[in-house]
Design an enzyme around this catalytic site. Structure first.
Site, mmCIF file in Angstrom:
data_model
loop_
_atom_site.group_PDB
_atom_site.id
_atom_site.type_symbol
_atom_site.label_atom_id
_atom_site.label_comp_id
_atom_site.label_asym_id
_atom_site.label_seq_id
_atom_site.Cartn_x
_atom_site.Cartn_y
_atom_site.Cartn_z
ATOM 1 N N TYR A 106 3.367 47.091 4.855
ATOM 2 C CA TYR A 106 3.866 47.611 3.585
ATOM 3 C C TYR A 106 4.184 46.470 2.646
ATOM 4 C CZ TYR A 106 8.292 46.902 6.144
ATOM 5 O OH TYR A 106 9.308 46.382 6.902
ATOM 6 N N TYR A 108 6.637 45.535 -0.601
ATOM 7 C CA TYR A 108 7.772 45.885 -1.454
ATOM 8 C C TYR A 108 7.366 45.784 -2.919
ATOM 9 C CZ TYR A 108 11.011 45.775 2.515
ATOM 10 O OH TYR A 108 11.663 46.040 3.694
ATOM 11 N N TYR A 149 5.159 42.837 4.321
ATOM 12 C CA TYR A 149 5.695 42.810 5.671
ATOM 13 C C TYR A 149 4.803 43.616 6.599
ATOM 14 C CZ TYR A 149 10.305 40.823 4.477
ATOM 15 O OH TYR A 149 11.321 40.002 4.089
ATOM 16 N N ARG A 174 7.492 33.867 8.808
ATOM 17 C CA ARG A 174 8.424 34.175 9.893
ATOM 18 C C ARG A 174 7.861 35.324 10.726
ATOM 19 N NH1 ARG A 174 13.620 34.270 11.417
ATOM 20 N NH2 ARG A 174 14.667 36.265 11.765
ATOM 21 N N GLU A 224 19.875 40.352 12.680
ATOM 22 C CA GLU A 224 19.112 39.267 13.288
ATOM 23 C C GLU A 224 20.041 38.161 13.789
ATOM 24 O OE1 GLU A 224 16.639 37.834 10.128
ATOM 25 O OE2 GLU A 224 15.359 39.608 10.154
#
Length: 184
Positions: free
Chosen positions: A24, A26, A32, A54, A77
């Site tokens: 997806y 943003y 991401y 990352r 996280e």
């Protein structure tokens, strides 16, 4: 090439959601990749934005069905970053809020790694640098890929992101018909 992009899949139950692999983007342009590995674990790769590059496996998360076809996922996280995602896959959208500690905003490069091999560094950085004020990023996103990878598939998120990876996945060039990586 296998067409693994099931954008027409209809989601109702939690089981429909678990084992799904999403890509997806943003509204701010950050891309991401995210996988509902099982009922308590997610894997993801970040392809665009502040912490592009990352990637994370086996992040413990709270994964819930809110109502038919709508899901809420939340986790913290090791960096101290908090994430809350509301998936509405039947409408190909989600709303995500990421709460970045100040240190991640100031030193994002520390987090751009395969986190699982650097948990101690994430904990050290969280203690060493400022946590507040948090950088809150609330964004809507458009889902561009939904693949039925099955639960606990270690092949889904198994290497660092590279330029063009999400296009390779969407174009059927990354996974075979059994949802295994083609080029290892």
């Amino acid at each position: 090439m296998a067409n693994l992009n099931h954008m027409d899949k209809k989601f109702k139950t939690l089981d429909d959601f678990l084992g799904t692999h999403f890509i997806y983007t943003y509204d701010n342009g950050w891309e991401y990749e995210w996988y509902a590995k099982n009922d308590h674990t997610v894997d993801y790769r970040i392809h665009g934005g502040m912490v592009a590059g990352r990637w994370v496996k086996d992040q413990e998360a709270h994964i819930n069905l809110l109502t038919e076809g709508i899901y809420k996922i939340a986790w913290t996280e090791p960096t101290g970053t908090d994430v809350a995602l509301d998936f509405v896959p039947n409408e190909h959208k989600l709303n995500g809020t990421i709460f970045f500690p100040k240190w991640v905003q100031d030193h994002p490069e520390i987090t751009v790694t395969f986190q699982n091999e650097h948990i101690d560094l994430m904990h050290e950085s969280r203690e060493k640098y400022d946590t507040y004020p948090k950088m809150v990023v609330p964004e809507f996103a458009t889902i561009t890929y939904m693949g039925d990878a099955g639960q606990n598939n270690e092949e889904v998120i198994a290497e660092a992101p590279y330029e063009g990876m999400t296009d390779d996945i969407r174009d059927g060039k990354y996974f075979d018909e059994n949802y295994k990586r083609i080029n290892k």
